[in-house]
Design a protein around this motif. Structure first.
Motif, mmCIF file in Angstrom:
data_model
loop_
_atom_site.group_PDB
_atom_site.id
_atom_site.type_symbol
_atom_site.label_atom_id
_atom_site.label_comp_id
_atom_site.label_asym_id
_atom_site.label_seq_id
_atom_site.Cartn_x
_atom_site.Cartn_y
_atom_site.Cartn_z
ATOM 1 N N GLU A 104 0.849 -1.193 0.000
ATOM 2 C CA GLU A 104 0.000 0.000 0.000
ATOM 3 C C GLU A 104 0.878 1.233 0.000
ATOM 4 O O GLU A 104 1.985 1.215 0.551
ATOM 5 N N SER A 105 0.389 2.301 -0.620
ATOM 6 C CA SER A 105 1.227 3.499 -0.760
ATOM 7 C C SER A 105 0.489 4.748 -0.303
ATOM 8 O O SER A 105 -0.738 4.795 -0.234
ATOM 9 N N TYR A 106 1.267 5.751 0.029
ATOM 10 C CA TYR A 106 0.759 7.102 0.287
ATOM 11 C C TYR A 106 1.692 8.090 -0.421
ATOM 12 O O TYR A 106 2.899 8.040 -0.204
ATOM 13 N N PRO A 107 1.138 8.956 -1.273
ATOM 14 C CA PRO A 107 -0.264 9.068 -1.670
ATOM 15 C C PRO A 107 -0.758 7.812 -2.399
ATOM 16 O O PRO A 107 0.035 7.034 -2.928
ATOM 17 N N ARG A 108 -2.068 7.621 -2.462
ATOM 18 C CA ARG A 108 -2.646 6.458 -3.100
ATOM 19 C C ARG A 108 -2.415 6.554 -4.603
ATOM 20 O O ARG A 108 -2.706 7.581 -5.225
ATOM 21 N N MET A 109 -1.885 5.485 -5.180
ATOM 22 C CA MET A 109 -1.562 5.493 -6.602
ATOM 23 C C MET A 109 -1.469 4.061 -7.097
ATOM 24 O O MET A 109 -1.523 3.105 -6.309
ATOM 25 N N LYS A 110 -1.326 3.892 -8.384
ATOM 26 C CA LYS A 110 -1.163 2.568 -8.969
ATOM 27 C C LYS A 110 0.281 2.111 -8.783
ATOM 28 O O LYS A 110 1.219 2.837 -9.093
ATOM 29 N N GLY A 161 5.860 -3.229 -6.151
ATOM 30 C CA GLY A 161 5.514 -2.213 -5.172
ATOM 31 C C GLY A 161 6.173 -0.881 -5.401
ATOM 32 O O GLY A 161 6.525 -0.172 -4.458
ATOM 33 N N ARG A 162 6.328 -0.505 -6.661
ATOM 34 C CA ARG A 162 6.909 0.787 -6.993
ATOM 35 C C ARG A 162 5.900 1.596 -7.815
ATOM 36 O O ARG A 162 5.116 1.033 -8.567
ATOM 37 N N PRO A 163 5.918 2.942 -7.681
ATOM 38 C CA PRO A 163 4.946 3.759 -8.406
ATOM 39 C C PRO A 163 5.060 3.571 -9.919
ATOM 40 O O PRO A 163 6.152 3.587 -10.478
ATOM 41 N N VAL A 164 3.908 3.375 -10.547
ATOM 42 C CA VAL A 164 3.894 3.318 -12.008
ATOM 43 C C VAL A 164 4.159 4.708 -12.579
ATOM 44 O O VAL A 164 4.869 4.862 -13.570
ATOM 45 N N ASN A 165 3.601 5.726 -11.938
ATOM 46 C CA ASN A 165 3.850 7.122 -12.329
ATOM 47 C C ASN A 165 4.456 7.837 -11.126
ATOM 48 O O ASN A 165 3.777 8.111 -10.138
ATOM 49 N N PHE A 166 5.764 8.111 -11.164
ATOM 50 C CA PHE A 166 6.457 8.684 -10.009
ATOM 51 C C PHE A 166 5.935 10.071 -9.660
ATOM 52 O O PHE A 166 6.072 10.526 -8.509
ATOM 53 N N TYR A 177 12.241 9.956 -5.876
ATOM 54 C CA TYR A 177 12.605 10.089 -7.284
ATOM 55 C C TYR A 177 13.019 11.525 -7.574
ATOM 56 O O TYR A 177 12.494 12.469 -6.968
ATOM 57 N N SER A 178 13.936 11.661 -8.507
ATOM 58 C CA SER A 178 14.310 12.997 -8.960
ATOM 59 C C SER A 178 13.207 13.551 -9.859
ATOM 60 O O SER A 178 12.266 12.855 -10.226
ATOM 61 N N LYS A 179 13.348 14.812 -10.228
ATOM 62 C CA LYS A 179 12.333 15.423 -11.090
ATOM 63 C C LYS A 179 12.307 14.797 -12.474
ATOM 64 O O LYS A 179 11.311 14.923 -13.197
ATOM 65 N N ASP A 180 13.396 14.081 -12.849
ATOM 66 C CA ASP A 180 13.451 13.392 -14.132
ATOM 67 C C ASP A 180 12.966 11.946 -14.049
ATOM 68 O O ASP A 180 12.956 11.248 -15.064
#
Length: 256
Positions: A193-199, A204-209, A242-245
């Motif tokens: 589970e993640s915060y903020p909520r995301m896919k 277990g890593r953000p699909v969209n950082f 994550y960096s801005k890139d």
């Protein structure tokens, strides 16, 4: 001042002509309204007739549609004296479990939802993919540091607080996105589970950082994450930065 009689007659004539013009215009407008209403009714009737004609045409096209035949040739029948090749069947049997395992992993990845949680079923702690694969992630960064991590549980909620600190000078701010990820068990299955909520991905890593918490830090910033703990047992906190890139620059792990 006296008016002559012909002036009175002149004004009376003008009024009569004006009233006559108004009455004539009203009659013309009413006639045009009736014609437009009649045209609208005729258009509606035509549309109804066209719909009735289209229905039989569609059914006729369906009935007359050609039936596709299977052009694949039939499999050759084995010769009566030929013996079955058991080696091929054994190879096929060995390949079948691999396909089923792939389908299980795909199904588990599909359970990763939009709400920021993922349930990975059928995996023991020794078989979880993140234990071996996530070791290559950077545990330290020359620019970002996670410090003063605290956790507090009350009223069925777990609050995680920490500071994201910039290790560089103030004139070189750290810019990026941070996500807090919890790992544990729910109903006997691995729960992410993640915060903020995301896919999340299967690992277990953000699909969209960019769904993470954005920051631009000169010194440090305190971030807070909240999780529902009912029916769950969390055993690890992960904070990924994550960096801005979109480059993963830090993966901080903390056991519960």
């Amino acid at each position: 001042m006296c008016f002559k009689a012909w002036w009175i007659y002149f004004f009376a004539g003008l009024m009569i002509v004006f009233l006559g013009g108004l009455i004539g215009c009203g009659i013309l407008l009413y006639q045009q309204y009736e014609k437009s209403a009649q045209l609208a009714k005729e258009n509606h009737n035509l549309l109804v007739r066209l719909e009735k004609l289209e229905k039989p045409a569609k059914t006729a096209n369906i009935r007359n549609a050609p039936i596709k035949q299977n052009k694949n040739p039939k499999a050759p029948t084995p010769a009566p004296n030929s013996k079955p090749d058991h080696s091929k069947t054994q190879k096929d049997g060995a390949k079948a479990p691999a396909k089923t395992s792939q389908s299980k992993s795909v199904a588990a990845a599909a359970q990763s939802g939009q709400d920021g949680s993922a349930s990975i079923g059928g995996l023991t702690p020794e078989d979880e993919p993140h234990d071996g694969i996530l070791q290559a992630e950077p545990k330290k960064s020359s620019q970002i540091e996670i410090r003063k991590l605290t956790k507090k549980s009350s009223k069925g909620r777990l609050r995680i607080k920490c500071e994201v600190a910039n290790l560089h000078k103030a004139d070189d701010p750290a810019v990026g996105y941070a996500t807090v990820i919890m790992r544990g068990k729910r109903a006997g299955k691995t729960w992410i589970e993640s915060y903020p909520r995301m896919k999340l991905s299967l690992l277990g890593r953000p699909v969209n950082f960019r769904r993470g918490i954005p920051f631009s830090i000169k010194r440090y910033r305190t971030i807070e994450a909240k999780f529902q703990v009912k029916g769950k047992k969390f055993d690890r906190i992960e904070i990924v930065v994550y960096s801005k890139d979109g480059n993963l620059i830090l993966a901080h792990f903390h056991s519960m």
